[in-house]
Design a protein around this motif. Structure first.
Motif, PDB file in Angstrom:
ATOM      1  N   ASP A 199      41.931  51.523 -87.689  1.00 51.27           N
ATOM      2  CA  ASP A 199      40.658  51.148 -88.316  1.00 51.27           C
ATOM      3  C   ASP A 199      40.295  52.063 -89.477  1.00 51.27           C
ATOM      4  OD1 ASP A 199      40.340  49.063 -86.560  1.00 51.27           O
ATOM      5  OD2 ASP A 199      39.111  50.207 -85.157  1.00 51.27           O
ATOM      6  N   TYR A 200      40.475  53.369 -89.293  1.00 46.76           N
ATOM      7  CA  TYR A 200      40.070  54.276 -90.364  1.00 46.76           C
ATOM      8  C   TYR A 200      40.956  54.114 -91.601  1.00 46.76           C
ATOM      9  CZ  TYR A 200      43.793  57.703 -89.435  1.00 46.76           C
ATOM     10  OH  TYR A 200      45.008  58.332 -89.290  1.00 46.76           O
ATOM     11  N   ILE A 201      42.226  53.767 -91.417  1.00 47.83           N
ATOM     12  CA  ILE A 201      43.100  53.497 -92.560  1.00 47.83           C
ATOM     13  C   ILE A 201      42.631  52.234 -93.282  1.00 47.83           C
ATOM     14  CG2 ILE A 201      45.448  52.828 -93.241  1.00 47.83           C
ATOM     15  CD1 ILE A 201      45.287  55.765 -92.632  1.00 47.83           C
ATOM     16  N   MET A 202      42.249  51.214 -92.525  1.00 51.48           N
ATOM     17  CA  MET A 202      41.780  49.990 -93.155  1.00 51.48           C
ATOM     18  C   MET A 202      40.439  50.213 -93.851  1.00 51.48           C
ATOM     19  SD  MET A 202      44.283  48.072 -92.991  1.00 51.48           S
ATOM     20  CE  MET A 202      43.540  46.739 -93.884  1.00 51.48           C
ATOM     21  N   ASN A 203      39.603  51.121 -93.333  1.00 49.22           N
ATOM     22  CA  ASN A 203      38.367  51.483 -94.029  1.00 49.22           C
ATOM     23  C   ASN A 203      38.682  52.146 -95.369  1.00 49.22           C
ATOM     24  OD1 ASN A 203      36.443  50.526 -92.217  1.00 49.22           O
ATOM     25  ND2 ASN A 203      36.428  52.413 -91.041  1.00 49.22           N
ATOM     26  N   ILE A 204      39.667  53.037 -95.378  1.00 49.39           N
ATOM     27  CA  ILE A 204      40.073  53.708 -96.614  1.00 49.39           C
ATOM     28  C   ILE A 204      40.617  52.697 -97.616  1.00 49.39           C
ATOM     29  CG2 ILE A 204      41.719  55.348 -97.605  1.00 49.39           C
ATOM     30  CD1 ILE A 204      41.424  56.979 -94.991  1.00 49.39           C
ATOM     31  N   VAL A 205      41.462  51.775 -97.157  1.00 46.62           N
ATOM     32  CA  VAL A 205      42.027  50.747 -98.041  1.00 46.62           C
ATOM     33  C   VAL A 205      40.914  49.871 -98.603  1.00 46.62           C
ATOM     34  CG1 VAL A 205      43.469  48.668 -98.075  1.00 46.62           C
ATOM     35  CG2 VAL A 205      44.303  50.750 -96.976  1.00 46.62           C
ATOM     36  N   THR A 206      39.951  49.500 -97.757  1.00 45.71           N
ATOM     37  CA  THR A 206      38.829  48.676 -98.208  1.00 45.71           C
ATOM     38  C   THR A 206      38.056  49.374 -99.317  1.00 45.71           C
ATOM     39  OG1 THR A 206      38.626  47.628 -96.043  1.00 45.71           O
ATOM     40  CG2 THR A 206      36.704  47.531 -97.475  1.00 45.71           C
ATOM     41  N   CYS A 207      37.782  50.661 -99.123  1.00 43.52           N
ATOM     42  CA  CYS A 207      37.040  51.411-100.144  1.00 43.52           C
ATOM     43  C   CYS A 207      37.859  51.598-101.422  1.00 43.52           C
ATOM     44  CB  CYS A 207      36.595  52.758 -99.586  1.00 43.52           C
ATOM     45  SG  CYS A 207      35.273  52.575 -98.390  1.00 43.52           S
ATOM     46  N   LEU A 208      39.168  51.768-101.287  1.00 38.48           N
ATOM     47  CA  LEU A 208      40.011  51.878-102.476  1.00 38.48           C
ATOM     48  C   LEU A 208      40.007  50.581-103.289  1.00 38.48           C
ATOM     49  CD1 LEU A 208      43.121  53.812-101.143  1.00 38.48           C
ATOM     50  CD2 LEU A 208      41.551  54.580-102.908  1.00 38.48           C
ATOM     51  N   VAL A 209      40.145  49.458-102.598  1.00 33.79           N
ATOM     52  CA  VAL A 209      40.207  48.172-103.291  1.00 33.79           C
ATOM     53  C   VAL A 209      38.856  47.841-103.935  1.00 33.79           C
ATOM     54  CG1 VAL A 209      40.483  45.685-102.937  1.00 33.79           C
ATOM     55  CG2 VAL A 209      42.089  47.267-101.881  1.00 33.79           C
ATOM     56  N   LEU A 210      37.760  48.147-103.236  1.00 32.31           N
ATOM     57  CA  LEU A 210      36.434  47.825-103.755  1.00 32.31           C
ATOM     58  C   LEU A 210      35.849  48.932-104.629  1.00 32.31           C
ATOM     59  CD1 LEU A 210      34.829  46.184-100.587  1.00 32.31           C
ATOM     60  CD2 LEU A 210      35.762  45.053-102.602  1.00 32.31           C
ATOM     61  N   ASN A 211      36.591  50.018-104.803  1.00 29.62           N
ATOM     62  CA  ASN A 211      36.148  51.161-105.593  1.00 29.62           C
ATOM     63  C   ASN A 211      34.801  51.696-105.086  1.00 29.62           C
ATOM     64  OD1 ASN A 211      36.425  53.118-107.526  1.00 29.62           O
ATOM     65  ND2 ASN A 211      35.486  51.894-109.142  1.00 29.62           N
ATOM     66  N   ARG A 212      34.710  51.880-103.770  1.00 38.04           N
ATOM     67  CA  ARG A 212      33.511  52.410-103.130  1.00 38.04           C
ATOM     68  C   ARG A 212      33.763  53.844-102.683  1.00 38.04           C
ATOM     69  NH1 ARG A 212      29.849  48.753 -99.747  1.00 38.04           N
ATOM     70  NH2 ARG A 212      29.648  46.950-101.091  1.00 38.04           N
ATOM     71  N   PRO A 213      32.701  54.643-102.563  1.00 36.12           N
ATOM     72  CA  PRO A 213      32.879  56.009-102.066  1.00 36.12           C
ATOM     73  C   PRO A 213      33.219  55.997-100.575  1.00 36.12           C
ATOM     74  CG  PRO A 213      30.547  55.548-102.399  1.00 36.12           C
ATOM     75  CD  PRO A 213      31.304  54.359-102.923  1.00 36.12           C
ATOM     76  N   TYR A 214      34.012  56.964-100.160  1.00 36.28           N
ATOM     77  CA  TYR A 214      34.404  57.102 -98.753  1.00 36.28           C
ATOM     78  C   TYR A 214      34.652  58.572 -98.475  1.00 36.28           C
ATOM     79  CZ  TYR A 214      36.641  56.022 -94.298  1.00 36.28           C
ATOM     80  OH  TYR A 214      36.952  55.942 -92.982  1.00 36.28           O
ATOM     81  N   ASN A 215      34.206  59.038 -97.332  1.00 38.79           N
ATOM     82  CA  ASN A 215      34.309  60.449 -96.963  1.00 38.79           C
ATOM     83  C   ASN A 215      35.664  60.720 -96.296  1.00 38.79           C
ATOM     84  OD1 ASN A 215      33.847  63.083 -96.277  1.00 38.79           O
ATOM     85  ND2 ASN A 215      31.816  62.706 -95.445  1.00 38.79           N
ATOM     86  N   VAL A 216      36.712  60.731 -97.089  1.00 33.43           N
ATOM     87  CA  VAL A 216      38.069  60.937 -96.579  1.00 33.43           C
ATOM     88  C   VAL A 216      38.211  62.341 -95.984  1.00 33.43           C
ATOM     89  CG1 VAL A 216      40.513  60.957 -97.193  1.00 33.43           C
ATOM     90  CG2 VAL A 216      38.999  59.317 -98.265  1.00 33.43           C
TER      91      VAL A 216
END
Length: 139
Positions: free
Chosen positions: A97-114
């Motif tokens: 799930d956390y990898i898919m959250n990162i991918v989602t934020c990368l594709v949508l150009n959203r901030p994410y607390n990696v």
């Protein structure tokens, strides 16, 4: 916060314990990921699943997320994110799930607390180590 001790020799050739403190801010500073404490670590599920459908996902949305079920360009990107940020030793086809959250934020150009996600998994992986102390389990 992770507290640890490292034994080293001082100028008199005596063993001394050096205390080390490490937190998510240190990780953020060293890795220079460009995230912030206020950035989210959980993305709404409907946002992720809607994007996955637009990315050509062919599996069940409530099942396992296999990178082979995405269209070729996204499969390639997911492959690299899984290898770069996953803490597993095998089964690189299945994404968490956390990898898919990162991918989602990368594709949508959203901030994410990696940085926070990496730090949380770092803490989980080293718990139980006899050299690590966790006062009040503050992360």
């Amino acid at each position: 916060m992770i507290y640890s001790a490292v034994r080293k020799k001082n100028e008199n050739d005596q063993d001394v314990d050096l205390e080390i403190k490490f937190n998510v801010g240190d990780l953020r500073r060293v890795l220079e990921l460009g995230d912030d404490d206020d950035d989210p670590i959980i993305i709404p599920e409907h946002l992720c699943k809607g994007l996955w459908c637009r990315m050509g996902f062919t599996g069940h949305l409530n099942g396992k997320y296999l990178k082979t079920m995405f269209s070729k360009p996204y499969k390639f990107m997911i492959h690299y994110v899984v290898h770069a940020l996953s803490h597993r030793k095998g089964a690189y086809d299945e994404t968490s799930d956390y990898i898919m959250n990162i991918v989602t934020c990368l594709v949508l150009n959203r901030p994410y607390n990696v940085s926070q996600v990496i730090f949380d998994h770092l803490v989980d992986n080293i718990k139980g180590d006899k050299y690590i102390m966790y006062p009040n389990d503050d992360r």
